[in-house]
Design a protein around this motif. Structure first.
Motif, PDB file in Angstrom:
ATOM      1  N   ALA A 107       0.840  -1.159   0.039  1.00  0.00           N
ATOM      2  CA  ALA A 107      -0.099  -0.106   0.017  1.00  0.00           C
ATOM      3  C   ALA A 107       0.952   1.284  -0.018  1.00  0.00           C
ATOM      4  CB  ALA A 107      -0.856  -0.168   1.183  1.00  0.00           C
ATOM      5  N   VAL A 108       1.856   1.383   1.048  1.00  0.00           N
ATOM      6  CA  VAL A 108       2.655   2.271   0.954  1.00  0.00           C
ATOM      7  C   VAL A 108       3.708   2.729  -0.599  1.00  0.00           C
ATOM      8  CG1 VAL A 108       2.915   2.595   3.163  1.00  0.00           C
ATOM      9  CG2 VAL A 108       4.657   1.321   2.287  1.00  0.00           C
ATOM     10  N   ALA A 109       3.908   1.380  -1.055  1.00  0.00           N
ATOM     11  CA  ALA A 109       4.634   1.398  -2.083  1.00  0.00           C
ATOM     12  C   ALA A 109       3.612   2.058  -3.605  1.00  0.00           C
ATOM     13  CB  ALA A 109       4.934   0.192  -2.627  1.00  0.00           C
ATOM     14  N   LEU A 110       2.216   1.780  -3.336  1.00  0.00           N
ATOM     15  CA  LEU A 110       1.536   2.437  -4.220  1.00  0.00           C
ATOM     16  C   LEU A 110       1.231   3.501  -4.050  1.00  0.00           C
ATOM     17  CD1 LEU A 110      -0.986   1.982  -6.594  1.00  0.00           C
ATOM     18  CD2 LEU A 110      -2.252   1.546  -4.717  1.00  0.00           C
ATOM     19  N   TYR A 111       1.152   4.425  -2.867  1.00  0.00           N
ATOM     20  CA  TYR A 111       1.115   5.661  -2.545  1.00  0.00           C
ATOM     21  C   TYR A 111       2.539   6.400  -3.164  1.00  0.00           C
ATOM     22  CZ  TYR A 111      -0.593   9.891   0.045  1.00  0.00           C
ATOM     23  OH  TYR A 111      -0.927  10.924   0.194  1.00  0.00           O
ATOM     24  N   ALA A 112       3.540   5.872  -2.815  1.00  0.00           N
ATOM     25  CA  ALA A 112       4.781   6.518  -3.359  1.00  0.00           C
ATOM     26  C   ALA A 112       4.824   6.556  -4.873  1.00  0.00           C
ATOM     27  CB  ALA A 112       5.787   5.461  -2.865  1.00  0.00           C
ATOM     28  N   ILE A 113       4.138   5.686  -5.630  1.00  0.00           N
ATOM     29  CA  ILE A 113       4.412   5.473  -6.984  1.00  0.00           C
ATOM     30  C   ILE A 113       3.531   6.770  -7.500  1.00  0.00           C
ATOM     31  CG2 ILE A 113       3.662   4.483  -9.079  1.00  0.00           C
ATOM     32  CD1 ILE A 113       4.583   1.707  -7.740  1.00  0.00           C
ATOM     33  N   VAL A 114       2.164   6.894  -6.848  1.00  0.00           N
ATOM     34  CA  VAL A 114       1.384   7.830  -7.363  1.00  0.00           C
ATOM     35  C   VAL A 114       1.760   9.417  -6.879  1.00  0.00           C
ATOM     36  CG1 VAL A 114      -0.945   8.988  -6.905  1.00  0.00           C
ATOM     37  CG2 VAL A 114      -0.711   6.517  -7.088  1.00  0.00           C
ATOM     38  N   GLY A 115       2.550   9.294  -5.704  1.00  0.00           N
ATOM     39  CA  GLY A 115       3.325  10.696  -5.373  1.00  0.00           C
ATOM     40  C   GLY A 115       4.412  11.135  -6.186  1.00  0.00           C
ATOM     41  N   VAL A 157      12.260  11.931  -6.508  1.00  0.00           N
ATOM     42  CA  VAL A 157      13.247  11.117  -5.700  1.00  0.00           C
ATOM     43  C   VAL A 157      12.863  10.656  -4.275  1.00  0.00           C
ATOM     44  CG1 VAL A 157      15.677  11.125  -4.678  1.00  0.00           C
ATOM     45  CG2 VAL A 157      15.158  12.277  -6.959  1.00  0.00           C
ATOM     46  N   LEU A 158      12.206  11.531  -3.425  1.00  0.00           N
ATOM     47  CA  LEU A 158      11.968  11.192  -2.035  1.00  0.00           C
ATOM     48  C   LEU A 158      10.798  10.199  -1.940  1.00  0.00           C
ATOM     49  CD1 LEU A 158      12.576  14.332  -0.055  1.00  0.00           C
ATOM     50  CD2 LEU A 158      13.888  12.405  -0.132  1.00  0.00           C
ATOM     51  N   TYR A 159       9.695  10.291  -2.829  1.00  0.00           N
ATOM     52  CA  TYR A 159       8.531   9.383  -2.980  1.00  0.00           C
ATOM     53  C   TYR A 159       8.972   8.067  -3.141  1.00  0.00           C
ATOM     54  CZ  TYR A 159       4.628  12.521  -2.003  1.00  0.00           C
ATOM     55  OH  TYR A 159       3.810  13.288  -1.247  1.00  0.00           O
ATOM     56  N   LEU A 160       9.814   8.037  -4.379  1.00  0.00           N
ATOM     57  CA  LEU A 160      10.297   6.661  -4.542  1.00  0.00           C
ATOM     58  C   LEU A 160      11.237   5.837  -3.417  1.00  0.00           C
ATOM     59  CD1 LEU A 160      11.237   7.183  -8.425  1.00  0.00           C
ATOM     60  CD2 LEU A 160       9.176   6.186  -7.624  1.00  0.00           C
ATOM     61  N   ALA A 161      12.236   6.975  -2.706  1.00  0.00           N
ATOM     62  CA  ALA A 161      12.831   6.384  -1.761  1.00  0.00           C
ATOM     63  C   ALA A 161      12.155   5.879  -0.675  1.00  0.00           C
ATOM     64  CB  ALA A 161      13.864   7.352  -1.544  1.00  0.00           C
ATOM     65  N   GLY A 163       8.961   4.828  -0.901  1.00  0.00           N
ATOM     66  CA  GLY A 163       8.307   3.438  -1.125  1.00  0.00           C
ATOM     67  C   GLY A 163       9.190   2.390  -1.249  1.00  0.00           C
ATOM     68  N   ALA A 164      10.365   2.577  -1.425  1.00  0.00           N
ATOM     69  CA  ALA A 164      11.365   1.607  -1.224  1.00  0.00           C
ATOM     70  C   ALA A 164      11.571   1.147   0.076  1.00  0.00           C
ATOM     71  CB  ALA A 164      12.700   1.953  -2.129  1.00  0.00           C
ATOM     72  N   ALA A 165      11.781   2.444   1.031  1.00  0.00           N
ATOM     73  CA  ALA A 165      12.111   2.021   2.259  1.00  0.00           C
ATOM     74  C   ALA A 165      11.051   1.410   3.103  1.00  0.00           C
ATOM     75  CB  ALA A 165      12.358   3.339   3.048  1.00  0.00           C
ATOM     76  N   GLY A 166       9.701   1.575   2.560  1.00  0.00           N
ATOM     77  CA  GLY A 166       8.479   1.183   3.073  1.00  0.00           C
ATOM     78  C   GLY A 166       8.128  -0.193   2.838  1.00  0.00           C
ATOM     79  N   MET A 167       8.819  -0.534   1.627  1.00  0.00           N
ATOM     80  CA  MET A 167       8.819  -2.146   1.298  1.00  0.00           C
ATOM     81  C   MET A 167       9.893  -3.018   1.827  1.00  0.00           C
ATOM     82  SD  MET A 167       6.481  -3.128  -1.084  1.00  0.00           S
ATOM     83  CE  MET A 167       7.220  -4.447  -1.735  1.00  0.00           C
ATOM     84  N   LEU A 168      11.193  -2.430   1.997  1.00  0.00           N
ATOM     85  CA  LEU A 168      12.322  -3.111   2.512  1.00  0.00           C
ATOM     86  C   LEU A 168      12.546  -3.068   3.907  1.00  0.00           C
ATOM     87  CD1 LEU A 168      14.716  -1.914  -0.252  1.00  0.00           C
ATOM     88  CD2 LEU A 168      13.371  -4.364  -0.011  1.00  0.00           C
ATOM     89  N   VAL A 169      12.157  -1.814   4.591  1.00  0.00           N
ATOM     90  CA  VAL A 169      12.304  -1.666   5.942  1.00  0.00           C
ATOM     91  C   VAL A 169      11.018  -1.652   6.953  1.00  0.00           C
ATOM     92  CG1 VAL A 169      13.311   0.049   7.693  1.00  0.00           C
ATOM     93  CG2 VAL A 169      14.206   0.010   5.542  1.00  0.00           C
ATOM     94  N   PRO A 171       6.675  -0.201   6.754  1.00  0.00           N
ATOM     95  CA  PRO A 171       5.695   1.164   6.001  1.00  0.00           C
ATOM     96  C   PRO A 171       5.756   2.587   6.921  1.00  0.00           C
ATOM     97  CG  PRO A 171       4.696  -0.907   5.967  1.00  0.00           C
ATOM     98  CD  PRO A 171       5.897  -1.222   7.015  1.00  0.00           C
ATOM     99  N   LEU A 172       6.039   2.367   8.248  1.00  0.00           N
ATOM    100  CA  LEU A 172       6.101   3.771   8.997  1.00  0.00           C
ATOM    101  C   LEU A 172       7.079   4.584   8.319  1.00  0.00           C
ATOM    102  CD1 LEU A 172       4.936   5.010  11.314  1.00  0.00           C
ATOM    103  CD2 LEU A 172       6.574   3.988  12.869  1.00  0.00           C
ATOM    104  N   VAL A 173       8.290   4.141   7.888  1.00  0.00           N
ATOM    105  CA  VAL A 173       9.136   4.967   7.349  1.00  0.00           C
ATOM    106  C   VAL A 173       8.830   5.805   6.246  1.00  0.00           C
ATOM    107  CG1 VAL A 173      11.589   5.133   6.262  1.00  0.00           C
ATOM    108  CG2 VAL A 173      11.048   3.288   8.090  1.00  0.00           C
ATOM    109  N   ALA A 174       8.186   5.058   5.406  1.00  0.00           N
ATOM    110  CA  ALA A 174       7.573   5.898   4.150  1.00  0.00           C
ATOM    111  C   ALA A 174       6.386   6.934   4.550  1.00  0.00           C
ATOM    112  CB  ALA A 174       6.892   4.626   3.342  1.00  0.00           C
ATOM    113  N   SER A 175       5.529   6.194   5.587  1.00  0.00           N
ATOM    114  CA  SER A 175       4.461   7.298   6.226  1.00  0.00           C
ATOM    115  C   SER A 175       5.108   8.442   6.715  1.00  0.00           C
ATOM    116  CB  SER A 175       3.766   6.463   7.425  1.00  0.00           C
ATOM    117  OG  SER A 175       3.062   5.186   6.693  1.00  0.00           O
ATOM    118  N   VAL A 176       6.080   8.563   7.348  1.00  0.00           N
ATOM    119  CA  VAL A 176       7.109   9.828   7.880  1.00  0.00           C
ATOM    120  C   VAL A 176       7.433  10.600   6.860  1.00  0.00           C
ATOM    121  CG1 VAL A 176       8.784  10.582   9.026  1.00  0.00           C
ATOM    122  CG2 VAL A 176       7.753   8.680  10.017  1.00  0.00           C
ATOM    123  N   VAL A 177       7.690  10.185   5.654  1.00  0.00           N
ATOM    124  CA  VAL A 177       8.110  10.988   4.654  1.00  0.00           C
ATOM    125  C   VAL A 177       6.876  11.550   3.730  1.00  0.00           C
ATOM    126  CG1 VAL A 177       9.234  10.747   2.207  1.00  0.00           C
ATOM    127  CG2 VAL A 177      10.270   9.597   3.885  1.00  0.00           C
TER     128      VAL A 177
END
Length: 211
Positions: A107-115, A157-161, A163-169, A171-177
């Motif tokens: 879900a956070v990866a999807l949000y990151a892609i749209v962002g 750059v930051l949205y894609l990063a 999304g990657a952090a949310g997938m690999l680390v 989801p909360l990391v992505a949410s903060v960004v």
């Protein structure tokens, strides 16, 4: 401008459709409402994000004196990207209810892609205006929209990063960004240079021409 404002207003309105009464047993309404907190958070975050987009859109068009076909298409591309925001917002809210970590990562990866897609649309919009300064008001610095392109690129750059952090680390990391970036774009809606000047103590320097 009227068409763009209408689209943004409709998209903001669509966010509220995901706020539904919880399915609870009699006497359990309060608990059910409290358990819907991910939906409220997703709504608030996306509402603020869309409000910031509207602020940036207004700031850009205050500097534009006329449209051509290319700029119309760039604006339509921007509106198409922002119209997607309710979709990943609803997905994040739904996965947060289930509590499945794998689904939350997706879900956070999807949000990151749209962002990132939305920031790419801004990049195209700014790049077009940078190449066509004749479309802006005479008092606007010819380099204004050229200086706006890095703002959009930062978002890509930051949205894609995120999304990657949310997938690999996590989801909360992505949410903060996702929460930080709208703040950045809100503070710089009239350009990074104006924001930096506002933060500096007046040293008696003569302000630069243009806006």
């Amino acid at each position: 401008m009227a068409f763009s404002d209408a689209i943004i207003a409709i998209v903001i309105t669509l966010l509220v459709l995901d706020l539904r009464p919880p399915e609870t047993e009699p006497g359990g309404l309060l608990r059910g409402l409290l358990e819907e907190w991910p939906t409220y958070l997703a709504y608030a975050a996306s509402y603020v994000y869309l409000a910031v987009i509207w602020m940036n859109h207004k700031a850009a068009f205050l500097r534009i004196k006329e449209m051509d076909v290319g700029l119309q298409w760039a604006n339509l591309g921007l509106l198409a990207a922002l119209a997607l925001i309710p979709w990943p917002t609803a997905v994040i809210a739904e996965t947060a209810r289930t509590g499945n970590l794998d689904d939350e990562r997706v879900a956070v990866a999807l949000y990151a892609i749209v962002g990132a897609l939305l920031c790419t649309a801004w990049l195209v919009f700014f790049a077009y205006l940078a190449r066509h300064p004749d479309l802006t008001h005479d008092e606007v610095d010819e380099l204004y929209f050229a200086r706006e392109r890095p703002r959009a690129l930062i978002g890509v750059v930051l949205y894609l990063a995120a999304g990657a952090a949310g997938m690999l680390v996590h989801p909360l990391v992505a949410s903060v960004v996702f929460l930080i970036l709208p703040v950045f774009y809100g503070l710089t809606s009239h350009g990074q240079h104006r924001w930096r000047r506002a933060l500096r103590i007046d040293d008696g320097a003569t302000p630069r021409a243009g806006r």
